[in-house]
Design a protein around this motif. Structure first.
Motif, PDB file in Angstrom:
ATOM      1  N   ARG A  73      -7.538 -27.165   0.787  1.00 39.74           N
ATOM      2  CA  ARG A  73      -8.096 -28.116  -0.082  1.00 39.74           C
ATOM      3  C   ARG A  73      -9.139 -28.942   0.815  1.00 39.74           C
ATOM      4  NH1 ARG A  73      -2.972 -28.568  -2.301  1.00 39.74           N
ATOM      5  NH2 ARG A  73      -2.929 -26.866  -4.030  1.00 39.74           N
ATOM      6  N   SER A  74      -8.585 -29.385   2.133  1.00 34.97           N
ATOM      7  CA  SER A  74      -9.240 -30.240   2.933  1.00 34.97           C
ATOM      8  C   SER A  74     -10.675 -29.703   3.321  1.00 34.97           C
ATOM      9  CB  SER A  74      -8.398 -30.460   4.081  1.00 34.97           C
ATOM     10  OG  SER A  74      -8.449 -29.151   4.794  1.00 34.97           O
ATOM     11  N   ALA A  75     -11.215 -30.659   4.041  1.00 40.85           N
ATOM     12  CA  ALA A  75     -12.650 -30.399   4.553  1.00 40.85           C
ATOM     13  C   ALA A  75     -12.465 -29.309   5.480  1.00 40.85           C
ATOM     14  CB  ALA A  75     -13.183 -31.777   5.234  1.00 40.85           C
ATOM     15  N   MET A  76     -11.533 -29.237   6.521  1.00 34.02           N
ATOM     16  CA  MET A  76     -11.244 -28.484   7.133  1.00 34.02           C
ATOM     17  C   MET A  76     -11.119 -26.960   6.789  1.00 34.02           C
ATOM     18  SD  MET A  76      -8.711 -27.708  10.408  1.00 34.02           S
ATOM     19  CE  MET A  76      -9.164 -28.916  11.512  1.00 34.02           C
ATOM     20  N   GLY A  77     -10.263 -26.891   5.535  1.00 35.46           N
ATOM     21  CA  GLY A  77     -10.259 -25.682   4.793  1.00 35.46           C
ATOM     22  C   GLY A  77     -11.413 -25.106   4.190  1.00 35.46           C
ATOM     23  N   ARG A  78     -12.125 -25.945   3.704  1.00 34.25           N
ATOM     24  CA  ARG A  78     -13.385 -25.629   3.348  1.00 34.25           C
ATOM     25  C   ARG A  78     -14.340 -25.007   4.204  1.00 34.25           C
ATOM     26  NH1 ARG A  78     -13.331 -25.483  -2.656  1.00 34.25           N
ATOM     27  NH2 ARG A  78     -11.787 -27.320  -3.098  1.00 34.25           N
ATOM     28  N   GLN A  79     -14.433 -25.818   5.382  1.00 35.34           N
ATOM     29  CA  GLN A  79     -15.356 -25.471   6.528  1.00 35.34           C
ATOM     30  C   GLN A  79     -15.040 -24.030   6.928  1.00 35.34           C
ATOM     31  OE1 GLN A  79     -14.847 -27.979  10.062  1.00 35.34           O
ATOM     32  NE2 GLN A  79     -16.199 -26.737  11.203  1.00 35.34           N
ATOM     33  N   ALA A  80     -13.499 -23.750   7.140  1.00 34.96           N
ATOM     34  CA  ALA A  80     -12.964 -22.641   7.727  1.00 34.96           C
ATOM     35  C   ALA A  80     -13.425 -21.403   6.615  1.00 34.96           C
ATOM     36  CB  ALA A  80     -11.379 -22.603   7.751  1.00 34.96           C
ATOM     37  N   ALA A  81     -13.352 -21.790   5.290  1.00 32.83           N
ATOM     38  CA  ALA A  81     -13.850 -20.629   4.253  1.00 32.83           C
ATOM     39  C   ALA A  81     -15.314 -20.152   4.638  1.00 32.83           C
ATOM     40  CB  ALA A  81     -13.694 -21.298   2.730  1.00 32.83           C
ATOM     41  N   VAL A  82     -16.133 -21.364   4.658  1.00 32.56           N
ATOM     42  CA  VAL A  82     -17.622 -21.130   4.854  1.00 32.56           C
ATOM     43  C   VAL A  82     -17.940 -20.275   6.157  1.00 32.56           C
ATOM     44  CG1 VAL A  82     -19.719 -22.380   5.417  1.00 32.56           C
ATOM     45  CG2 VAL A  82     -18.474 -22.835   3.498  1.00 32.56           C
ATOM     46  N   GLU A  83     -17.023 -20.592   7.191  1.00 31.34           N
ATOM     47  CA  GLU A  83     -17.216 -19.842   8.588  1.00 31.34           C
ATOM     48  C   GLU A  83     -16.731 -18.871   8.740  1.00 31.34           C
ATOM     49  OE1 GLU A  83     -16.493 -23.113  11.315  1.00 31.34           O
ATOM     50  OE2 GLU A  83     -18.320 -24.164  10.695  1.00 31.34           O
ATOM     51  N   GLY A  84     -15.741 -18.394   7.843  1.00 33.89           N
ATOM     52  CA  GLY A  84     -14.793 -17.029   7.937  1.00 33.89           C
ATOM     53  C   GLY A  84     -13.870 -17.019   8.607  1.00 33.89           C
ATOM     54  N   TRP A  85     -12.965 -18.159   8.693  1.00 31.58           N
ATOM     55  CA  TRP A  85     -11.963 -18.358   9.389  1.00 31.58           C
ATOM     56  C   TRP A  85     -10.651 -18.781   8.675  1.00 31.58           C
ATOM     57  CZ3 TRP A  85     -10.331 -23.248  11.391  1.00 31.58           C
ATOM     58  CH2 TRP A  85     -11.112 -24.260  11.183  1.00 31.58           C
ATOM     59  N   ALA A  86     -10.866 -18.838   7.345  1.00 30.57           N
ATOM     60  CA  ALA A  86      -9.922 -19.492   6.468  1.00 30.57           C
ATOM     61  C   ALA A  86      -8.522 -18.640   6.434  1.00 30.57           C
ATOM     62  CB  ALA A  86     -10.585 -19.515   5.064  1.00 30.57           C
ATOM     63  N   VAL A  87      -8.381 -17.350   6.613  1.00 31.91           N
ATOM     64  CA  VAL A  87      -7.272 -16.654   6.508  1.00 31.91           C
ATOM     65  C   VAL A  87      -6.477 -17.100   7.617  1.00 31.91           C
ATOM     66  CG1 VAL A  87      -6.312 -14.355   6.668  1.00 31.91           C
ATOM     67  CG2 VAL A  87      -8.228 -14.621   5.217  1.00 31.91           C
ATOM     68  N   GLU A  88      -6.993 -17.245   8.766  1.00 32.76           N
ATOM     69  CA  GLU A  88      -6.455 -17.650  10.119  1.00 32.76           C
ATOM     70  C   GLU A  88      -5.839 -18.695  10.158  1.00 32.76           C
ATOM     71  OE1 GLU A  88      -8.464 -13.899  10.603  1.00 32.76           O
ATOM     72  OE2 GLU A  88      -9.215 -15.804   9.879  1.00 32.76           O
ATOM     73  N   LEU A  89      -6.533 -19.851   9.476  1.00 34.15           N
ATOM     74  CA  LEU A  89      -6.246 -21.294   9.473  1.00 34.15           C
ATOM     75  C   LEU A  89      -5.048 -21.181   8.475  1.00 34.15           C
ATOM     76  CD1 LEU A  89      -6.571 -24.556   9.577  1.00 34.15           C
ATOM     77  CD2 LEU A  89      -8.209 -24.278   7.807  1.00 34.15           C
ATOM     78  N   PHE A  90      -5.102 -20.451   7.152  1.00 27.64           N
ATOM     79  CA  PHE A  90      -3.995 -20.493   6.203  1.00 27.64           C
ATOM     80  C   PHE A  90      -2.838 -19.997   7.079  1.00 27.64           C
ATOM     81  CE2 PHE A  90      -2.135 -18.245   2.721  1.00 27.64           C
ATOM     82  CZ  PHE A  90      -1.954 -18.993   1.623  1.00 27.64           C
ATOM     83  N   GLN A  91      -2.933 -18.899   7.750  1.00 27.63           N
ATOM     84  CA  GLN A  91      -1.560 -18.275   8.217  1.00 27.63           C
ATOM     85  C   GLN A  91      -0.959 -19.314   9.144  1.00 27.63           C
ATOM     86  OE1 GLN A  91      -3.550 -14.558   9.701  1.00 27.63           O
ATOM     87  NE2 GLN A  91      -3.011 -13.700   7.662  1.00 27.63           N
ATOM     88  N   ILE A  92      -1.719 -20.046  10.253  1.00 27.78           N
ATOM     89  CA  ILE A  92      -1.139 -20.876  11.063  1.00 27.78           C
ATOM     90  C   ILE A  92      -0.640 -22.039  10.162  1.00 27.78           C
ATOM     91  CG2 ILE A  92      -3.188 -22.100  11.773  1.00 27.78           C
ATOM     92  CD1 ILE A  92      -1.882 -21.697  14.786  1.00 27.78           C
ATOM     93  N   ALA A  93      -1.367 -22.507   9.253  1.00 27.67           N
ATOM     94  CA  ALA A  93      -0.826 -23.698   8.455  1.00 27.67           C
ATOM     95  C   ALA A  93       0.543 -23.296   7.870  1.00 27.67           C
ATOM     96  CB  ALA A  93      -1.709 -24.043   7.594  1.00 27.67           C
ATOM     97  N   LYS A  94       0.849 -22.047   7.441  1.00 24.63           N
ATOM     98  CA  LYS A  94       2.026 -21.611   6.855  1.00 24.63           C
ATOM     99  C   LYS A  94       3.148 -21.667   7.961  1.00 24.63           C
ATOM    100  CE  LYS A  94       0.564 -17.860   4.736  1.00 24.63           C
ATOM    101  NZ  LYS A  94       0.833 -16.585   4.032  1.00 24.63           N
ATOM    102  N   ARG A  95       2.690 -21.380   9.067  1.00 22.58           N
ATOM    103  CA  ARG A  95       3.663 -21.289  10.177  1.00 22.58           C
ATOM    104  C   ARG A  95       3.975 -22.551  10.757  1.00 22.58           C
ATOM    105  NH1 ARG A  95       0.742 -16.664  12.288  1.00 22.58           N
ATOM    106  NH2 ARG A  95       0.137 -18.182  14.115  1.00 22.58           N
ATOM    107  N   LEU A  96       2.935 -23.384  11.059  1.00 17.76           N
ATOM    108  CA  LEU A  96       2.949 -24.514  11.834  1.00 17.76           C
ATOM    109  C   LEU A  96       2.736 -26.005  11.025  1.00 17.76           C
ATOM    110  CD1 LEU A  96       1.041 -23.492  15.205  1.00 17.76           C
ATOM    111  CD2 LEU A  96       3.779 -23.545  14.502  1.00 17.76           C
TER     112      LEU A  96
END
Length: 90
Positions: free
Chosen positions: A2-25
């Protein structure tokens, strides 16, 4: 997500990778990790193309199809999280 970084990741195409690392770390990753996530996202984009083509051709392996299904499920979850956040903010 939901954060600005999450929104940016969605727009730039790296949201899944951010989501996966957020779940781990847990969030938020540092600049070095963000660069790696973007690189991983590009590799995943290429892999999605290959797996999709292999699926159409009937030669995708079970592992490839499983990976693609998991990737798409994570993307759908991200979109749902962001939609719910948008609705809550409205």
């Amino acid at each position: 997500m939901r954060s600005a970084m999450g929104r940016q990741a969605a727009v730039e195409g790296w949201a899944v990778e951010l989501f996966q690392i957020a779940k781990r770390l847990g969030p938020p990753p540092g600049k070095y990790i963000v660069r790696q996530l973007k690189d991983d996202a590009e590799a995943a984009r290429r892999r999605r193309v290959v797996v999709s083509e292999n699926t159409v051709a009937g030669i995708a392996t079970e592992a490839e199809r499983t990976w693609l299904d998991a990737y798409e499920a994570d993307l759908a979850e991200i979109l749902e999280i962001q939609l719910m956040a948008d609705e809550a903010a409205a």
